[in-house]
Write a protein that holds these residues in place. Structure first.
Motif, PDB file in Angstrom:
ATOM      1  N   VAL A 177       3.217  -6.240  -4.197  1.00 27.11           N
ATOM      2  CA  VAL A 177       4.158  -5.299  -3.593  1.00 27.11           C
ATOM      3  C   VAL A 177       3.635  -3.891  -3.868  1.00 27.11           C
ATOM      4  O   VAL A 177       3.236  -3.578  -4.980  1.00 27.11           O
ATOM      5  CB  VAL A 177       5.579  -5.457  -4.178  1.00 27.11           C
ATOM      6  N   THR A 178       3.623  -3.050  -2.830  1.00 29.18           N
ATOM      7  CA  THR A 178       3.133  -1.681  -2.966  1.00 29.18           C
ATOM      8  C   THR A 178       4.299  -0.706  -3.004  1.00 29.18           C
ATOM      9  O   THR A 178       5.239  -0.824  -2.230  1.00 29.18           O
ATOM     10  CB  THR A 178       2.194  -1.324  -1.802  1.00 29.18           C
ATOM     11  N   TRP A 213       2.199  -3.757  -7.454  1.00 26.83           N
ATOM     12  CA  TRP A 213       2.806  -4.707  -8.396  1.00 26.83           C
ATOM     13  C   TRP A 213       2.189  -6.083  -8.192  1.00 26.83           C
ATOM     14  O   TRP A 213       2.063  -6.561  -7.070  1.00 26.83           O
ATOM     15  CB  TRP A 213       4.302  -4.802  -8.160  1.00 26.83           C
ATOM     16  N   ARG A 214       1.817  -6.716  -9.301  1.00 20.07           N
ATOM     17  CA  ARG A 214       1.335  -8.099  -9.275  1.00 20.07           C
ATOM     18  C   ARG A 214       1.900  -8.846 -10.470  1.00 20.07           C
ATOM     19  O   ARG A 214       2.230  -8.241 -11.495  1.00 20.07           O
ATOM     20  CB  ARG A 214      -0.199  -8.167  -9.325  1.00 20.07           C
ATOM     21  N   LEU A 266       2.556  -6.646 -13.647  1.00 20.20           N
ATOM     22  CA  LEU A 266       1.619  -5.556 -13.858  1.00 20.20           C
ATOM     23  C   LEU A 266       1.854  -4.478 -12.810  1.00 20.20           C
ATOM     24  O   LEU A 266       1.827  -4.746 -11.606  1.00 20.20           O
ATOM     25  CB  LEU A 266       0.174  -6.059 -13.759  1.00 20.20           C
ATOM     26  N   CYS A 267       2.107  -3.290 -13.291  1.00 20.68           N
ATOM     27  CA  CYS A 267       2.182  -2.108 -12.440  1.00 20.68           C
ATOM     28  C   CYS A 267       0.802  -1.459 -12.491  1.00 20.68           C
ATOM     29  O   CYS A 267       0.372  -0.992 -13.555  1.00 20.68           O
ATOM     30  CB  CYS A 267       3.281  -1.179 -12.958  1.00 20.68           C
ATOM     31  N   ILE A 268       0.078  -1.453 -11.364  1.00 24.38           N
ATOM     32  CA  ILE A 268      -1.302  -0.971 -11.322  1.00 24.38           C
ATOM     33  C   ILE A 268      -1.349   0.328 -10.522  1.00 24.38           C
ATOM     34  O   ILE A 268      -0.921   0.373  -9.367  1.00 24.38           O
ATOM     35  CB  ILE A 268      -2.226  -2.019 -10.684  1.00 24.38           C
ATOM     36  N   ALA A 269      -1.860   1.385 -11.139  1.00 27.74           N
ATOM     37  CA  ALA A 269      -1.973   2.688 -10.475  1.00 27.74           C
ATOM     38  C   ALA A 269      -3.446   2.971 -10.190  1.00 27.74           C
ATOM     39  O   ALA A 269      -4.289   2.892 -11.084  1.00 27.74           O
ATOM     40  CB  ALA A 269      -1.387   3.785 -11.357  1.00 27.74           C
ATOM     41  N   SER A 270      -3.764   3.308  -8.944  1.00 32.58           N
ATOM     42  CA  SER A 270      -5.148   3.604  -8.570  1.00 32.58           C
ATOM     43  C   SER A 270      -5.164   4.720  -7.521  1.00 32.58           C
ATOM     44  O   SER A 270      -4.254   4.828  -6.693  1.00 32.58           O
ATOM     45  CB  SER A 270      -5.845   2.352  -8.026  1.00 32.58           C
ATOM     46  N   ASN A 271      -6.203   5.543  -7.574  1.00 35.34           N
ATOM     47  CA  ASN A 271      -6.349   6.619  -6.580  1.00 35.34           C
ATOM     48  C   ASN A 271      -7.802   6.850  -6.187  1.00 35.34           C
ATOM     49  O   ASN A 271      -8.149   7.908  -5.662  1.00 35.34           O
ATOM     50  CB  ASN A 271      -5.727   7.919  -7.107  1.00 35.34           C
ATOM     51  N   GLY A 272      -8.645   5.878  -6.466  1.00 33.55           N
ATOM     52  CA  GLY A 272     -10.053   6.005  -6.121  1.00 33.55           C
ATOM     53  C   GLY A 272     -10.874   6.681  -7.195  1.00 33.55           C
ATOM     54  O   GLY A 272     -12.101   6.756  -7.096  1.00 33.55           O
ATOM     55  N   VAL A 273     -10.207   7.211  -8.236  1.00 38.99           N
ATOM     56  CA  VAL A 273     -10.900   7.836  -9.358  1.00 38.99           C
ATOM     57  C   VAL A 273     -10.801   6.873 -10.538  1.00 38.99           C
ATOM     58  O   VAL A 273      -9.706   6.501 -10.949  1.00 38.99           O
ATOM     59  CB  VAL A 273     -10.264   9.194  -9.723  1.00 38.99           C
ATOM     60  N   GLN A 274     -11.926   6.467 -11.046  1.00 35.71           N
ATOM     61  CA  GLN A 274     -11.939   5.486 -12.133  1.00 35.71           C
ATOM     62  C   GLN A 274     -11.615   6.150 -13.473  1.00 35.71           C
ATOM     63  O   GLN A 274     -11.974   7.303 -13.698  1.00 35.71           O
ATOM     64  CB  GLN A 274     -13.303   4.804 -12.198  1.00 35.71           C
ATOM     65  N   VAL A 295      17.693  -6.637  -9.847  1.00 34.45           N
ATOM     66  CA  VAL A 295      16.850  -5.973 -10.833  1.00 34.45           C
ATOM     67  C   VAL A 295      15.873  -5.051 -10.105  1.00 34.45           C
ATOM     68  O   VAL A 295      15.377  -5.369  -9.022  1.00 34.45           O
ATOM     69  CB  VAL A 295      16.086  -6.997 -11.706  1.00 34.45           C
ATOM     70  N   THR A 296      15.632  -3.890 -10.695  1.00 37.45           N
ATOM     71  CA  THR A 296      14.670  -2.924 -10.154  1.00 37.45           C
ATOM     72  C   THR A 296      13.693  -2.520 -11.251  1.00 37.45           C
ATOM     73  O   THR A 296      14.110  -2.030 -12.302  1.00 37.45           O
ATOM     74  CB  THR A 296      15.385  -1.672  -9.613  1.00 37.45           C
ATOM     75  N   LEU A 297      12.420  -2.734 -10.995  1.00 36.17           N
ATOM     76  CA  LEU A 297      11.366  -2.270 -11.888  1.00 36.17           C
ATOM     77  C   LEU A 297      10.762  -1.006 -11.282  1.00 36.17           C
ATOM     78  O   LEU A 297      10.480  -0.955 -10.085  1.00 36.17           O
ATOM     79  CB  LEU A 297      10.282  -3.336 -12.065  1.00 36.17           C
TER      80      LEU A 297
END
Length: 332
Positions: free
Chosen positions: A193-194, A175-176, A212-220, A159-161
């Protein structure tokens, strides 16, 4: 941008500045009777701003005299302002000055396309200029069209998410598991997993759950998407006590542990032909969920009589198969 391109741009910008100056009736500088030449008093600071906010760039000049100031968006080859006139048709741009020394370019509700280099230019001969940068940052956003949705796969399959997010700077994907349990990747268990892909080569029922797929770039704010992974497998039954003893006249509870997905239809059989499908004064059957795919099945038998002793079958069936467990009840 190459040095050749920058040179061509500077030449074009100078031409535009002089041309527009003439159109507005401004005497070109550089003549013999020109006053003391202006100088930049301080550098233009680089600015980082979130999309949608207002931003300012200040150009500070000494001895401007009758010379003219222009602002140019270098990356877009666009003349923005000349002296106190706004040349661009974008209504979000404006210019303000403080005694002809500080010329401030204002941009309201800045957009991502306004990222880049801004040049403050004086129409001396040769032209004098300095630049500052606006770095427009954009909080992450999940690209729903290219991101996985809830899915179900059979046990032991690969499986691939996938998770795709946009933003500036480019977001990092993490990913968490929603339940904070570690993620099993091969023989390893990791907290996260990153990367845009979560690949499980041989999925098992233990992988089942919400990710949970979490996207972050330092900008809230950071953003996340919940993806539910279901793993399909046939029922499996385990029996804590295969042999149970009880006295006549007492009550007794028989227990089975069921694992299945999709959910199974569960029932009890006494002997080989007596189906216990409803609860009554004699029997009470219960199903208690113990997790995503685990269920505790129990059968309470009240006021035991000699005919109640014997073999009981705990059975379950779903679309992939069926399973059965055996418990022997005897009199003490």
């Amino acid at each position: 941008m190459s040095s050749t391109q920058k040179h061509l741009l500077m030449t074009l910008a100078t031409y535009l500045l002089w041309t527009v100056s003439l159109l507005y009736g401004v005497r070109p500088s550089g003549s013999k009777d020109a006053e003391l030449e202006p100088e930049f008093a301080e550098p233009i600071p680089n600015v980082t701003v979130s999309i949608g906010r207002d931003v300012k760039l200040a150009c500070v000049v000494e001895n401007l005299g009758s010379y003219r100031i222009a602002w140019i968006h270098t990356d877009r080859y666009t003349l923005l302002t000349l002296q106190n006139r706004v040349i661009t048709r974008n209504p979000r741009f404006s210019i303000a000055h403080n005694g002809h020394r500080t010329w401030t370019l204002h941009i309201t509700e800045v957009e991502e396309r306004e990222n880049g280099e801004y040049m403050c230019q004086i129409n001396t001969s040769p032209m004098k200029s300095q630049s500052g940068f606006i770095n427009v940052v954009v909080p992450p956003r999940i690209d729903e069209g290219n991101t996985s949705t809830d899915m179900e796969v059979k046990e032991n399959e690969e499986v691939t998410l996938k998770c795709v997010a946009t933003g500036s700077p480019e977001p990092t994907i993490t990913w968490r598991r929603e339940d904070n349990q570690p993620i099993s990747i091969g023989s390893k268990k990791v907290p996260s997993v990153t990367g845009p892909y979560l690949v499980i080569l041989k999925v098992t029922r233990h992988h089942m759950g919400a990710y949970l797929c979490i996207a972050s770039n330092g900008v809230q704010p950071s953003v996340s998407k919940r993806i539910l992974l279901g793993v399909l497998f046939h029922p499996a039954i385990s029996i804590p006590n295969h042999v149970v003893g009880a006295a006549i006249g007492s009550d007794v509870i028989l227990d089975c542990q069921l694992e299945s997905h999709p959910k199974s239809v569960a029932y009890w059989i006494r002997g080989k032909d007596v189906f216990i499908v409803i609860s009554n004064e004699k029997y009470e059957a219960k199903e208690i969920a113990k997790g995503t795919y685990k269920t505790q099945l129990s059968l309470q038998i009240r006021d035991l009589e000699p005919d109640d002793f014997g073999t009981y079958y705990c059975s379950a069936k779903n679309s992939l198969g069926e399973a059965e467990g055996i418990i022997k009840l005897y009199g003490e």
